[in-house]
Scaffold this motif. Sequence first.
Motif, PDB file in Angstrom:
ATOM      1  N   PRO A  46      87.461  -2.905   2.694  1.00 30.21           N
ATOM      2  CA  PRO A  46      88.459  -3.298   1.690  1.00 30.21           C
ATOM      3  C   PRO A  46      89.147  -4.623   2.016  1.00 30.21           C
ATOM      4  CG  PRO A  46      88.866  -1.066   2.522  1.00 30.21           C
ATOM      5  CD  PRO A  46      87.768  -1.633   3.355  1.00 30.21           C
ATOM      6  N   THR A  80      85.493  -8.375   1.166  1.00 31.77           N
ATOM      7  CA  THR A  80      84.570  -7.977   0.091  1.00 31.77           C
ATOM      8  C   THR A  80      83.625  -9.138  -0.234  1.00 31.77           C
ATOM      9  OG1 THR A  80      86.243  -8.622  -1.516  1.00 31.77           O
ATOM     10  CG2 THR A  80      86.198  -6.288  -0.895  1.00 31.77           C
ATOM     11  N   LYS A 106      89.432  -5.585  -4.483  1.00 34.84           N
ATOM     12  CA  LYS A 106      90.244  -4.917  -3.454  1.00 34.84           C
ATOM     13  C   LYS A 106      91.201  -3.861  -4.007  1.00 34.84           C
ATOM     14  CE  LYS A 106      89.674  -8.540  -0.043  1.00 34.84           C
ATOM     15  NZ  LYS A 106      88.959  -9.674  -0.576  1.00 34.84           N
TER      16      LYS A 106
END
Length: 445
Positions: free
Chosen positions: A283, A286, A100
Amino acid sequence: MNGKKYSVVIAGGGSTFTPGFVLDLIKSQDKFPMRQLKFYDNDAERQKKIGEAVKIIMKERAPQIKFSYTTDPKEAFTDVDFVMGSIRVGKYHMRSLDEKIPLKYGVNGQETTGPGGMAYGLRSIPAIIQIIDWMQEYSPNAWMINYSNTIAIVAEACRRLRPNAKVINICDMPIDDMDRMAAICGLNSWHDIDFNYYGLNHFGWWKEVRNKKTGEDLMPKLKEYVKDHGYWVGGEYDKNTEASWEATFKKVADDYKMDPETLPNNYMQYYYFPQYEVANADPKHTRTDEIREHRQKIVFGECERIVKAGTAKDNIWDISGLHSEYIVDIIHAIAFNTHEKFLANCPNNGAISNMDPDSIVEVPALFGADGIQPMATGKAGRFQRGLMMEQQTCEKLVVDAYVEHSYQKMLQAFALNKTVPDASVAKKILDDMIPVNAPYWPELK
Ligand code: NAD
Ligand code: LMR
Protein backbone atom coordinates in the motif's frame (compact mmCIF):
# COMPACT_ATOMS: atom_id res chain seq x y z
CA MET A 1 -2.68 7.74 -50.97
CA ASN A 2 -4.97 10.74 -51.48
CA GLY A 3 -2.28 13.44 -51.76
CA LYS A 4 -3.44 15.10 -48.55
CA LYS A 5 -1.08 16.02 -45.72
CA TYR A 6 -2.54 15.82 -42.24
CA SER A 7 -2.54 18.02 -39.15
CA VAL A 8 -2.56 16.30 -35.74
CA VAL A 9 -2.84 17.63 -32.19
CA ILE A 10 -1.89 15.54 -29.15
CA ALA A 11 -4.04 16.54 -26.18
CA GLY A 12 -1.89 15.71 -23.19
CA GLY A 13 1.34 16.83 -24.88
CA GLY A 14 3.13 16.26 -21.57
CA SER A 15 2.19 12.56 -21.59
CA THR A 16 4.99 10.05 -21.12
CA PHE A 17 3.78 8.35 -24.31
CA THR A 18 4.18 11.50 -26.44
CA PRO A 19 7.84 11.23 -27.58
CA GLY A 20 7.46 7.58 -28.65
CA PHE A 21 4.30 8.44 -30.55
CA VAL A 22 6.02 11.37 -32.31
CA LEU A 23 8.89 9.12 -33.41
CA ASP A 24 6.40 6.59 -34.79
CA LEU A 25 4.55 9.36 -36.64
CA ILE A 26 7.82 10.53 -38.19
CA LYS A 27 8.71 6.99 -39.23
CA SER A 28 5.29 6.60 -40.85
CA GLN A 29 5.48 9.60 -43.19
CA ASP A 30 5.23 7.46 -46.31
CA LYS A 31 2.08 5.89 -44.87
CA PHE A 32 0.54 8.91 -43.08
CA PRO A 33 2.03 12.17 -44.44
CA MET A 34 1.72 15.19 -42.17
CA ARG A 35 2.01 18.94 -42.53
CA GLN A 36 1.52 19.92 -38.90
CA LEU A 37 1.93 18.52 -35.38
CA LYS A 38 0.76 20.36 -32.25
CA PHE A 39 0.72 19.56 -28.55
CA TYR A 40 -1.91 20.78 -26.13
CA ASP A 41 -1.71 20.42 -22.33
CA ASN A 42 -3.01 22.36 -19.35
CA ASP A 43 0.33 22.01 -17.54
CA ALA A 44 2.66 24.38 -19.40
CA GLU A 45 5.77 23.42 -17.49
CA ARG A 46 5.40 19.66 -17.94
CA GLN A 47 4.55 20.00 -21.62
CA LYS A 48 7.52 22.33 -22.23
CA LYS A 49 10.01 19.65 -21.13
CA ILE A 50 8.69 17.26 -23.76
CA GLY A 51 7.93 20.01 -26.30
CA GLU A 52 11.49 21.37 -26.33
CA ALA A 53 12.97 17.91 -26.90
CA VAL A 54 10.45 17.17 -29.64
CA LYS A 55 11.31 20.50 -31.29
CA ILE A 56 14.86 19.19 -31.76
CA ILE A 57 13.65 15.78 -32.95
CA MET A 58 11.36 17.42 -35.52
CA LYS A 59 14.04 19.80 -36.76
CA GLU A 60 16.46 16.91 -37.30
CA ARG A 61 14.09 14.33 -38.72
CA ALA A 62 10.98 15.99 -40.13
CA PRO A 63 11.62 19.70 -40.78
CA GLN A 64 8.80 19.68 -43.35
CA ILE A 65 6.24 19.21 -40.53
CA LYS A 66 5.35 22.41 -38.69
CA PHE A 67 5.60 21.79 -34.94
CA SER A 68 4.31 23.83 -31.99
CA TYR A 69 2.98 23.38 -28.46
CA THR A 70 0.47 25.47 -26.58
CA THR A 71 -1.88 25.70 -23.61
CA ASP A 72 -4.37 27.77 -25.63
CA PRO A 73 -7.34 25.60 -26.77
CA LYS A 74 -8.21 27.75 -29.79
CA GLU A 75 -4.66 27.61 -31.12
CA ALA A 76 -4.46 23.87 -30.38
CA PHE A 77 -7.72 22.69 -31.91
CA THR A 78 -7.91 24.97 -34.95
CA ASP A 79 -6.97 23.45 -38.33
CA VAL A 80 -6.51 19.84 -37.25
CA ASP A 81 -7.64 16.53 -38.79
CA PHE A 82 -6.96 14.32 -35.78
CA VAL A 83 -7.07 14.93 -32.03
CA MET A 84 -5.21 12.32 -30.00
CA GLY A 85 -6.59 12.10 -26.45
CA SER A 86 -3.81 11.21 -24.03
CA ILE A 87 -4.62 13.13 -20.86
CA ARG A 88 -4.43 12.03 -17.24
CA VAL A 89 -6.67 14.28 -15.19
CA GLY A 90 -5.05 14.82 -11.79
CA LYS A 91 -1.81 13.33 -13.10
CA TYR A 92 0.19 10.79 -11.11
CA HIS A 93 -0.62 12.46 -7.81
CA MET A 94 -4.28 11.44 -8.19
CA ARG A 95 -3.45 8.03 -9.64
CA SER A 96 -1.44 7.35 -6.52
CA LEU A 97 -4.48 8.13 -4.36
CA ASP A 98 -6.74 5.99 -6.60
CA GLU A 99 -4.43 3.10 -5.81
CA LYS A 100 -3.67 3.76 -2.16
CA ILE A 101 -7.08 4.75 -0.72
CA PRO A 102 -8.82 1.44 -1.60
CA LEU A 103 -5.79 -0.54 -0.39
CA LYS A 104 -6.18 1.13 3.01
CA TYR A 105 -9.49 -0.74 3.28
CA GLY A 106 -8.21 -4.03 1.87
CA VAL A 107 -9.60 -3.36 -1.62
CA ASN A 108 -7.77 -3.64 -4.93
CA GLY A 109 -6.04 -0.34 -5.80
CA GLN A 110 -5.56 -0.03 -9.54
CA GLU A 111 -5.54 2.63 -12.25
CA THR A 112 -8.62 1.57 -14.24
CA THR A 113 -10.32 -1.14 -12.17
CA GLY A 114 -12.30 -1.06 -8.92
CA PRO A 115 -12.94 2.19 -7.01
CA GLY A 116 -9.70 3.76 -8.30
CA GLY A 117 -10.74 3.21 -11.91
CA MET A 118 -14.18 4.66 -11.23
CA ALA A 119 -12.68 7.68 -9.46
CA TYR A 120 -10.36 8.26 -12.42
CA GLY A 121 -13.26 7.88 -14.87
CA LEU A 122 -15.29 10.52 -13.04
CA ARG A 123 -12.32 12.91 -13.23
CA SER A 124 -11.84 12.32 -16.95
CA ILE A 125 -15.45 12.89 -18.08
CA PRO A 126 -15.59 16.74 -17.94
CA ALA A 127 -12.08 17.16 -19.39
CA ILE A 128 -12.74 14.86 -22.36
CA ILE A 129 -16.16 16.43 -23.04
CA GLN A 130 -14.48 19.85 -23.03
CA ILE A 131 -11.85 18.70 -25.55
CA ILE A 132 -14.58 17.23 -27.79
CA ASP A 133 -16.42 20.56 -27.68
CA TRP A 134 -13.29 22.51 -28.63
CA MET A 135 -12.62 20.10 -31.48
CA GLN A 136 -16.19 20.48 -32.75
CA GLU A 137 -15.98 24.26 -32.50
CA TYR A 138 -12.56 24.81 -34.08
CA SER A 139 -12.17 21.79 -36.42
CA PRO A 140 -15.63 20.30 -37.01
CA ASN A 141 -14.36 17.70 -39.51
CA ALA A 142 -11.69 16.29 -37.21
CA TRP A 143 -11.72 12.86 -35.56
CA MET A 144 -10.71 12.35 -31.95
CA ILE A 145 -8.97 9.09 -31.11
CA ASN A 146 -9.17 8.90 -27.36
CA TYR A 147 -7.13 6.57 -25.19
CA SER A 148 -7.38 8.58 -21.97
CA ASN A 149 -8.68 6.30 -19.24
CA THR A 150 -10.96 5.15 -17.73
CA ILE A 151 -12.02 4.31 -21.28
CA ALA A 152 -15.23 2.40 -20.51
CA ILE A 153 -16.58 5.29 -18.42
CA VAL A 154 -15.41 7.95 -20.88
CA ALA A 155 -17.07 6.02 -23.74
CA GLU A 156 -20.35 5.77 -21.80
CA ALA A 157 -20.19 9.53 -21.13
CA CYS A 158 -19.59 10.16 -24.86
CA ARG A 159 -22.55 7.93 -25.76
CA ARG A 160 -24.84 9.85 -23.45
CA LEU A 161 -23.54 13.40 -23.59
CA ARG A 162 -22.04 13.75 -27.10
CA PRO A 163 -23.65 10.93 -29.11
CA ASN A 164 -22.87 12.48 -32.50
CA ALA A 165 -19.28 13.51 -31.82
CA LYS A 166 -16.56 12.08 -34.04
CA VAL A 167 -14.74 10.34 -31.22
CA ILE A 168 -13.44 6.77 -31.05
CA ASN A 169 -12.36 5.31 -27.73
CA ILE A 170 -9.61 2.73 -27.99
CA CYS A 171 -7.28 0.69 -25.82
CA ASP A 172 -3.95 -0.93 -26.61
CA MET A 173 -4.02 -3.67 -23.95
CA PRO A 174 -5.48 -6.38 -26.22
CA ILE A 175 -2.76 -5.57 -28.77
CA ASP A 176 -0.12 -6.28 -26.15
CA ASP A 177 -1.80 -9.59 -25.32
CA MET A 178 -2.11 -10.46 -29.03
CA ASP A 179 1.52 -9.60 -29.67
CA ARG A 180 2.39 -12.10 -26.93
CA MET A 181 0.11 -14.69 -28.54
CA ALA A 182 1.94 -14.13 -31.83
CA ALA A 183 5.33 -14.62 -30.11
CA ILE A 184 4.09 -17.78 -28.36
CA CYS A 185 3.04 -19.18 -31.77
CA GLY A 186 6.31 -18.19 -33.46
CA LEU A 187 4.78 -15.36 -35.50
CA ASN A 188 6.32 -11.91 -35.87
CA SER A 189 3.72 -9.64 -34.31
CA TRP A 190 0.04 -9.01 -33.58
CA HIS A 191 -0.33 -7.96 -37.22
CA ASP A 192 -0.07 -11.68 -38.11
CA ILE A 193 -3.10 -12.57 -36.00
CA ASP A 194 -6.81 -12.57 -36.83
CA PHE A 195 -9.24 -12.68 -33.94
CA ASN A 196 -12.73 -12.64 -32.52
CA TYR A 197 -12.94 -10.89 -29.14
CA TYR A 198 -15.72 -9.53 -26.97
CA GLY A 199 -16.18 -7.83 -23.62
CA LEU A 200 -15.86 -4.45 -21.97
CA ASN A 201 -12.67 -2.42 -21.70
CA HIS A 202 -9.99 -4.18 -19.62
CA PHE A 203 -12.60 -6.91 -19.29
CA GLY A 204 -12.82 -9.28 -22.24
CA TRP A 205 -12.15 -12.63 -23.89
CA TRP A 206 -10.83 -14.00 -27.18
CA LYS A 207 -13.17 -16.53 -28.77
CA GLU A 208 -10.95 -17.14 -31.75
CA VAL A 209 -7.30 -16.55 -32.61
CA ARG A 210 -6.05 -17.46 -36.07
CA ASN A 211 -2.97 -17.12 -38.21
CA LYS A 212 -4.00 -14.26 -40.49
CA LYS A 213 -2.17 -15.64 -43.51
CA THR A 214 -3.03 -19.35 -43.33
CA GLY A 215 -6.26 -19.26 -41.31
CA GLU A 216 -4.82 -21.88 -38.90
CA ASP A 217 -6.70 -22.05 -35.59
CA LEU A 218 -4.11 -21.05 -32.97
CA MET A 219 -6.38 -21.57 -29.95
CA PRO A 220 -5.26 -25.18 -29.16
CA LYS A 221 -1.58 -24.18 -29.19
CA LEU A 222 -2.23 -21.07 -27.12
CA LYS A 223 -4.40 -22.83 -24.55
CA GLU A 224 -1.71 -25.45 -24.02
CA TYR A 225 0.85 -22.70 -23.35
CA VAL A 226 -1.34 -20.24 -21.43
CA LYS A 227 -2.54 -22.79 -18.86
CA ASP A 228 1.03 -22.97 -17.48
CA HIS A 229 2.67 -19.67 -18.43
CA GLY A 230 -0.12 -17.16 -19.04
CA TYR A 231 1.01 -14.60 -21.61
CA TRP A 232 4.56 -14.50 -20.25
CA VAL A 233 6.99 -15.03 -23.13
CA GLY A 234 10.31 -14.40 -21.37
CA GLY A 235 13.77 -14.27 -22.99
CA GLU A 236 14.61 -11.53 -25.46
CA TYR A 237 10.90 -10.65 -25.88
CA ASP A 238 10.51 -9.65 -22.24
CA LYS A 239 13.97 -8.30 -21.52
CA ASN A 240 12.61 -4.81 -20.71
CA THR A 241 9.32 -5.83 -19.09
CA GLU A 242 8.82 -4.44 -15.59
CA ALA A 243 8.41 -6.79 -12.61
CA SER A 244 4.74 -5.95 -11.98
CA TRP A 245 3.89 -6.67 -15.61
CA GLU A 246 5.72 -10.00 -15.40
CA ALA A 247 3.48 -10.97 -12.49
CA THR A 248 0.42 -9.77 -14.42
CA PHE A 249 1.16 -11.77 -17.57
CA LYS A 250 1.96 -14.90 -15.56
CA LYS A 251 -1.27 -14.59 -13.58
CA VAL A 252 -3.20 -15.04 -16.84
CA ALA A 253 -2.63 -18.80 -16.35
CA ASP A 254 -5.10 -18.64 -13.43
CA ASP A 255 -7.50 -16.28 -15.23
CA TYR A 256 -7.61 -18.75 -18.11
CA LYS A 257 -8.76 -21.58 -15.84
CA MET A 258 -11.97 -19.66 -15.08
CA ASP A 259 -13.11 -20.36 -18.65
CA PRO A 260 -10.92 -22.72 -20.69
CA GLU A 261 -13.07 -22.12 -23.79
CA THR A 262 -11.75 -18.57 -24.24
CA LEU A 263 -8.53 -16.62 -23.63
CA PRO A 264 -8.82 -13.73 -21.16
CA ASN A 265 -7.72 -10.09 -21.28
CA ASN A 266 -4.97 -9.87 -18.66
CA TYR A 267 -7.00 -7.33 -16.63
CA MET A 268 -9.48 -10.09 -15.58
CA GLN A 269 -7.18 -10.88 -12.66
CA TYR A 270 -8.43 -7.81 -10.79
CA TYR A 271 -12.00 -9.16 -10.88
CA TYR A 272 -11.33 -12.89 -10.49
CA PHE A 273 -8.69 -12.60 -7.76
CA PRO A 274 -9.09 -9.28 -5.92
CA GLN A 275 -7.92 -10.77 -2.63
CA TYR A 276 -4.75 -12.07 -4.25
CA GLU A 277 -4.12 -8.58 -5.67
CA VAL A 278 -4.50 -6.97 -2.26
CA ALA A 279 -2.33 -9.60 -0.56
CA ASN A 280 0.43 -8.98 -3.09
CA ALA A 281 0.23 -5.17 -3.07
CA ASP A 282 2.35 -2.82 -1.02
CA PRO A 283 0.00 0.00 0.00
CA LYS A 284 2.99 2.32 0.33
CA HIS A 285 4.53 1.50 -3.05
CA THR A 286 2.05 1.00 -5.86
CA ARG A 287 2.24 1.01 -9.68
CA THR A 288 2.37 4.84 -9.63
CA ASP A 289 5.61 4.76 -7.64
CA GLU A 290 7.01 2.20 -10.05
CA ILE A 291 6.20 4.47 -13.01
CA ARG A 292 7.65 7.52 -11.27
CA GLU A 293 10.87 5.59 -10.68
CA HIS A 294 10.95 4.03 -14.12
CA ARG A 295 9.00 5.30 -17.15
CA GLN A 296 8.53 8.90 -16.01
CA LYS A 297 12.17 9.22 -14.98
CA ILE A 298 13.41 7.73 -18.25
CA VAL A 299 11.15 9.88 -20.46
CA PHE A 300 11.84 13.20 -18.76
CA GLY A 301 15.54 12.35 -18.28
CA GLU A 302 15.89 11.62 -21.98
CA CYS A 303 14.10 14.86 -22.93
CA GLU A 304 16.44 16.83 -20.70
CA ARG A 305 19.45 15.06 -22.25
CA ILE A 306 18.28 15.88 -25.78
CA VAL A 307 17.72 19.55 -24.95
CA LYS A 308 21.14 19.83 -23.26
CA ALA A 309 22.93 18.06 -26.11
CA GLY A 310 20.99 20.03 -28.72
CA THR A 311 20.53 16.80 -30.70
CA ALA A 312 18.31 13.73 -30.58
CA LYS A 313 20.79 11.40 -32.22
CA ASP A 314 20.57 7.83 -30.81
CA ASN A 315 17.58 8.57 -28.61
CA ILE A 316 15.78 5.82 -26.72
CA TRP A 317 12.60 6.00 -28.79
CA ASP A 318 14.16 4.68 -31.99
CA ILE A 319 12.62 1.31 -31.26
CA SER A 320 8.87 1.43 -31.92
CA GLY A 321 6.48 0.93 -29.05
CA LEU A 322 3.37 -1.17 -29.55
CA HIS A 323 1.17 1.60 -28.16
CA SER A 324 2.21 4.32 -30.61
CA GLU A 325 2.50 1.96 -33.57
CA TYR A 326 -1.10 0.90 -32.96
CA ILE A 327 -2.36 4.48 -32.84
CA VAL A 328 -0.59 5.33 -36.10
CA ASP A 329 -2.26 2.27 -37.69
CA ILE A 330 -5.65 3.51 -36.51
CA ILE A 331 -5.36 7.07 -37.82
CA HIS A 332 -4.01 5.70 -41.09
CA ALA A 333 -7.09 3.45 -41.42
CA ILE A 334 -9.43 6.42 -40.90
CA ALA A 335 -7.47 8.80 -43.14
CA PHE A 336 -7.26 6.31 -46.01
CA ASN A 337 -10.57 4.53 -45.46
CA THR A 338 -8.92 1.11 -45.28
CA HIS A 339 -11.61 -0.66 -43.20
CA GLU A 340 -8.97 -2.49 -41.20
CA LYS A 341 -10.11 -4.40 -38.14
CA PHE A 342 -9.20 -3.09 -34.67
CA LEU A 343 -10.96 -3.14 -31.30
CA ALA A 344 -13.22 -0.22 -30.36
CA ASN A 345 -15.20 0.73 -27.27
CA CYS A 346 -18.62 1.62 -28.60
CA PRO A 347 -22.36 1.14 -28.07
CA ASN A 348 -23.21 -2.55 -28.46
CA ASN A 349 -26.13 -2.29 -30.89
CA GLY A 350 -26.20 -6.06 -31.31
CA ALA A 351 -22.45 -6.73 -31.57
CA ILE A 352 -22.75 -9.07 -28.55
CA SER A 353 -26.15 -10.62 -29.21
CA ASN A 354 -27.18 -11.10 -25.56
CA MET A 355 -26.12 -7.66 -24.24
CA ASP A 356 -28.26 -4.50 -24.30
CA PRO A 357 -27.95 -2.22 -27.34
CA ASP A 358 -26.86 0.69 -25.14
CA SER A 359 -24.07 -1.22 -23.33
CA ILE A 360 -20.59 0.11 -24.06
CA VAL A 361 -18.64 -2.93 -25.25
CA GLU A 362 -15.15 -3.61 -26.60
CA VAL A 363 -15.50 -5.47 -29.90
CA PRO A 364 -13.79 -5.72 -33.28
CA ALA A 365 -14.78 -2.97 -35.69
CA LEU A 366 -13.82 -1.90 -39.18
CA PHE A 367 -12.12 1.52 -39.12
CA GLY A 368 -12.66 3.88 -42.07
CA ALA A 369 -13.33 7.46 -43.12
CA ASP A 370 -16.85 7.37 -41.64
CA GLY A 371 -15.62 6.06 -38.30
CA ILE A 372 -16.22 2.52 -37.09
CA GLN A 373 -18.49 -0.34 -38.09
CA PRO A 374 -18.65 -2.74 -35.12
CA MET A 375 -18.81 -6.42 -36.03
CA ALA A 376 -21.11 -9.13 -34.71
CA THR A 377 -19.19 -11.32 -32.24
CA GLY A 378 -21.96 -13.77 -31.31
CA LYS A 379 -23.29 -14.62 -27.88
CA ALA A 380 -21.49 -14.05 -24.59
CA GLY A 381 -21.19 -17.09 -22.32
CA ARG A 382 -23.43 -17.08 -19.23
CA PHE A 383 -20.45 -16.54 -16.91
CA GLN A 384 -19.10 -13.65 -19.00
CA ARG A 385 -22.51 -12.06 -19.43
CA GLY A 386 -23.06 -12.06 -15.66
CA LEU A 387 -19.68 -10.44 -15.06
CA MET A 388 -20.23 -7.85 -17.79
CA MET A 389 -23.73 -6.90 -16.59
CA GLU A 390 -22.34 -6.12 -13.15
CA GLN A 391 -19.29 -4.21 -14.39
CA GLN A 392 -21.08 -2.15 -17.03
CA THR A 393 -23.75 -1.21 -14.50
CA CYS A 394 -20.96 0.22 -12.31
CA GLU A 395 -19.69 2.20 -15.31
CA LYS A 396 -23.17 3.54 -16.06
CA LEU A 397 -23.70 4.49 -12.41
CA VAL A 398 -20.50 6.58 -12.48
CA VAL A 399 -21.88 8.52 -15.46
CA ASP A 400 -25.22 8.88 -13.59
CA ALA A 401 -23.25 10.27 -10.63
CA TYR A 402 -21.59 12.78 -12.97
CA VAL A 403 -24.82 13.89 -14.66
CA GLU A 404 -26.93 14.01 -11.48
CA HIS A 405 -24.12 15.07 -9.10
CA SER A 406 -25.27 12.08 -7.10
CA TYR A 407 -23.44 10.71 -4.08
CA GLN A 408 -25.95 7.84 -4.00
CA LYS A 409 -25.12 6.69 -7.53
CA MET A 410 -21.37 6.79 -6.93
CA LEU A 411 -21.85 4.81 -3.72
CA GLN A 412 -23.93 2.25 -5.61
CA ALA A 413 -21.22 2.01 -8.28
CA PHE A 414 -18.57 1.26 -5.65
CA ALA A 415 -20.79 -1.13 -3.66
CA LEU A 416 -21.79 -3.11 -6.76
CA ASN A 417 -18.25 -3.56 -8.01
CA LYS A 418 -16.86 -7.07 -7.87
CA THR A 419 -13.65 -5.84 -6.24
CA VAL A 420 -15.49 -4.34 -3.22
CA PRO A 421 -16.67 -6.82 -0.58
CA ASP A 422 -19.16 -4.75 1.38
CA ALA A 423 -21.24 -1.56 1.06
CA SER A 424 -19.78 -0.10 4.27
CA VAL A 425 -16.28 -0.50 2.79
CA ALA A 426 -17.53 1.16 -0.41
CA LYS A 427 -18.74 4.13 1.66
CA LYS A 428 -15.43 4.49 3.52
CA ILE A 429 -13.47 4.52 0.26
CA LEU A 430 -15.85 7.01 -1.36
CA ASP A 431 -15.79 9.32 1.66
CA ASP A 432 -11.98 9.37 1.58
CA MET A 433 -11.97 10.01 -2.15
CA ILE A 434 -14.40 12.94 -2.19
CA PRO A 435 -12.18 15.62 -0.57
CA VAL A 436 -9.07 14.75 -2.60
CA ASN A 437 -11.06 14.71 -5.85
CA ALA A 438 -12.77 18.05 -5.11
CA PRO A 439 -10.87 19.96 -7.85
CA TYR A 440 -12.06 17.47 -10.51
CA TRP A 441 -15.37 15.87 -9.52
CA PRO A 442 -18.75 17.55 -9.46
CA GLU A 443 -19.95 18.15 -5.92
CA LEU A 444 -21.74 14.89 -5.04
CA LYS A 445 -24.89 15.52 -3.03
P1 NAD B 1 0.91 11.46 -18.03
O1 NAD B 1 0.45 11.88 -16.67
O2 NAD B 1 2.34 11.17 -18.26
O3 NAD B 1 0.46 12.58 -19.06
C1 NAD B 1 -0.82 13.07 -19.15
C2 NAD B 1 -0.78 14.55 -19.48
O4 NAD B 1 -2.14 15.01 -19.49
C3 NAD B 1 -0.03 15.43 -18.47
O5 NAD B 1 0.97 16.17 -19.12
C4 NAD B 1 -1.11 16.32 -17.89
O6 NAD B 1 -0.66 17.63 -17.59
C5 NAD B 1 -2.13 16.33 -19.01
N1 NAD B 1 -3.48 16.71 -18.62
C6 NAD B 1 -4.16 16.38 -17.50
N2 NAD B 1 -5.39 16.92 -17.54
C7 NAD B 1 -5.48 17.62 -18.69
C8 NAD B 1 -6.51 18.40 -19.29
N3 NAD B 1 -7.68 18.57 -18.70
N4 NAD B 1 -6.25 18.99 -20.48
C9 NAD B 1 -5.06 18.83 -21.08
N5 NAD B 1 -4.05 18.09 -20.57
C10 NAD B 1 -4.26 17.49 -19.39
O7 NAD B 1 0.00 10.22 -18.44
P2 NAD B 1 0.41 8.93 -19.26
O8 NAD B 1 0.85 7.89 -18.31
O9 NAD B 1 1.27 9.27 -20.38
O10 NAD B 1 -1.02 8.48 -19.81
C11 NAD B 1 -1.81 9.31 -20.64
C12 NAD B 1 -3.17 8.71 -20.80
O11 NAD B 1 -3.13 7.55 -21.60
C13 NAD B 1 -3.80 8.28 -19.50
O12 NAD B 1 -5.19 8.56 -19.53
C14 NAD B 1 -3.58 6.79 -19.46
O13 NAD B 1 -4.50 6.15 -18.63
C15 NAD B 1 -3.79 6.50 -20.91
N6 NAD B 1 -3.29 5.24 -21.42
C16 NAD B 1 -4.13 4.61 -22.23
C17 NAD B 1 -3.76 3.45 -22.82
C18 NAD B 1 -4.74 2.82 -23.75
O14 NAD B 1 -4.38 2.11 -24.64
N7 NAD B 1 -6.04 3.10 -23.61
C19 NAD B 1 -2.51 2.91 -22.58
C20 NAD B 1 -1.63 3.58 -21.75
C21 NAD B 1 -2.04 4.77 -21.19
C1 LMR C 1 0.45 2.80 -17.69
O1 LMR C 1 0.53 3.94 -17.24
O2 LMR C 1 1.38 2.17 -18.20
C2 LMR C 1 -0.88 2.24 -17.63
O3 LMR C 1 -1.75 2.92 -18.37
C3 LMR C 1 -1.00 0.85 -17.33
C4 LMR C 1 -0.19 0.55 -16.09
O4 LMR C 1 -0.73 0.20 -15.05
O5 LMR C 1 1.00 0.66 -16.15
